[in-house]
Enzyme design. Structure first.
Site, PDB file in Angstrom:
ATOM      1  CG  ASP A 201      37.564  47.112  97.993  1.00 51.74           C
ATOM      2  OD1 ASP A 201      37.903  46.397  98.959  1.00 51.74           O
ATOM      3  OD2 ASP A 201      36.506  47.764  97.980  1.00 51.74           O
TER       4      ASP A 201
ATOM      5  CG  ASN B 275      25.697  42.760 106.641  1.00 54.91           C
ATOM      6  OD1 ASN B 275      24.828  42.723 107.505  1.00 54.91           O
ATOM      7  ND2 ASN B 275      26.775  42.003 106.685  1.00 54.91           N
TER       8      ASN B 275
ATOM      9  CG  ASP C 148      31.931  36.948 100.892  1.00 62.87           C
ATOM     10  OD1 ASP C 148      32.181  36.053 101.726  1.00 62.87           O
ATOM     11  OD2 ASP C 148      31.715  38.134 101.208  1.00 62.87           O
TER      12      ASP C 148
ATOM     13  CE  LYS D 134      32.735  37.095 106.187  1.00 60.56           C
ATOM     14  NZ  LYS D 134      33.679  37.392 105.094  1.00 60.56           N
TER      15      LYS D 134
ATOM     16  CD  GLU E 247      28.869  38.449 107.624  1.00 58.60           C
ATOM     17  OE1 GLU E 247      29.841  39.228 107.685  1.00 58.60           O
ATOM     18  OE2 GLU E 247      28.023  38.491 106.696  1.00 58.60           O
TER      19      GLU E 247
ATOM     20  CG  ASP F 154      28.714  45.868 102.481  1.00 54.71           C
ATOM     21  OD1 ASP F 154      28.424  45.430 103.598  1.00 54.71           O
ATOM     22  OD2 ASP F 154      28.958  45.138 101.500  1.00 54.71           O
TER      23      ASP F 154
ATOM     24  CB  SER G 185      48.501  38.201  97.290  1.00 58.03           C
ATOM     25  OG  SER G 185      49.300  38.107  98.458  1.00 58.03           O
TER      26      SER G 185
END
Length: 304
Positions: free
Chosen positions: A245, A10, A251, A39, A139, A12, A222
């Site tokens: 981020d 993709n 991935d 991904k 995907e 992004d 986390s």
């Protein structure tokens, strides 16, 4: 030694926002940036950057974005002989909202990813047969994912299924998966567990094994990650970093995990390495921020 990643590519488009919007809410973005992702691509780049020969089986369009994507793969060491340009198709596109706390929302338009076919898998069978592992995600069309797993299994290649984005049809693929790697949301949706308590995690992972997967683990953001090993839950904490981020962290985890598995690590040690790689990835804005092997081992030495 090589890994094959069959999956998505993709472009992004990131929109930085203060906080993620609620339904029907209009907000003002802070900034926009563009990167190459998907991904499949993210996982392939992670494998290549962490030291394993990596082939990508994928599709792009015949638009101006396609050479950007294939060029990015090549620049990061991924072999692209089986990345097919489809006439009349558009390259996959992902619109990603990223909040100040690192959380994100993603909408993916598949484009050429939705046209990757079992025939494309057959065209790459020689590299699949020669690989140590195959990684697939969701995907691209489920029949194509199934065919890739079947061909890899026929050649005795380790099969790793990352069931993302989550699709109930993934349960039918479990008998073809040597290892399945959902995140917490995907595990809940696939197995119906009500929460992320230890008992629920065990129930969910056992359900995936009962559905046919040889081994199952779950990434918990986390909260680290956990795996079902010999019927018991083995849980590892996350490495402590400042998150900027979280896009693509799963991935990076998958790519790093499989890289270490094909290099001979056991599952727990591979998970520990993958946790460090994914932790470092969230400290940088972008979906494709795989650290170097030296950076990973340094973090593991700092936080053993």
């Amino acid at each position: 030694m090589s890994i094959v990643v069959a999956g998505s590519i993709n472009v992004d488009v990131f929109l930085d926002v203060t906080a993620l919007p609620r339904p029907n809410e209009t907000i003002i973005g802070k900034a926009m940036r563009q990167a190459i992702g998907g991904k499949g691509l993210n996982q392939a780049v992670a494998c290549a950057k962490l030291g394993v020969t990596t082939h990508m089986v994928a599709a792009v369009g015949d638009d101006a974005l396609a050479p950007q994507a294939t060029g990015f793969l090549t620049a990061n060491g991924v072999l692209t002989d089986h990345v097919k340009a489809l006439p009349g198709a558009t390259t996959g596109l992902a619109n990603i909202l990223v909040a100040e706390d690192g959380q994100n929302m993603i909408v993916v338009t598949p484009g050429a990813n939705g046209l990757l076919s079992p025939a494309d898998i057959d065209a790459a069978e020689s590299v699949i047969a020669a690989a140590k592992a195959l990684i697939v995600q969701l995907e691209v069309p489920i029949p194509t994912v199934r065919h890739a797993l079947e061909r890899a299994r026929a050649h005795g290649v380790l099969t790793v299924l990352n069931p993302a984005p989550v699709d109930p049809a993934a349960l039918d693929l479990m008998p073809l998966a040597d290892l399945v790697t959902p995140n917490e949301t995907e595990l809940m949706k696939l197995t119906g567990i009500p929460d992320l308590s230890e008992a629920s995690l065990i129930t969910g992972l056992k359900a995936l094994v009962a559905a046919g997967a040889k081994q199952a683990l779950v990434t918990l953001g986390s909260e680290g990650c956990a795996a079902l090993i010999d019927g018991a839950l083995v849980r590892l904490p996350a490495y402590r970093v400042k998150a900027v981020d979280a896009t693509g962290a799963g991935d990076i985890f998958n790519g790093a995990l499989v890289t270490r598995l094909v290099k001979g690590d056991n599952l727990v040690n591979a998970m520990r390495y993958a946790s460090a790689a994914s932790a470092l990835s969230v400290t940088v804005k972008s979906a494709n921020t795989c650290p170097t092997p030296d950076q990973v081992t340094q973090l593991m030495a700092q936080q053993p």
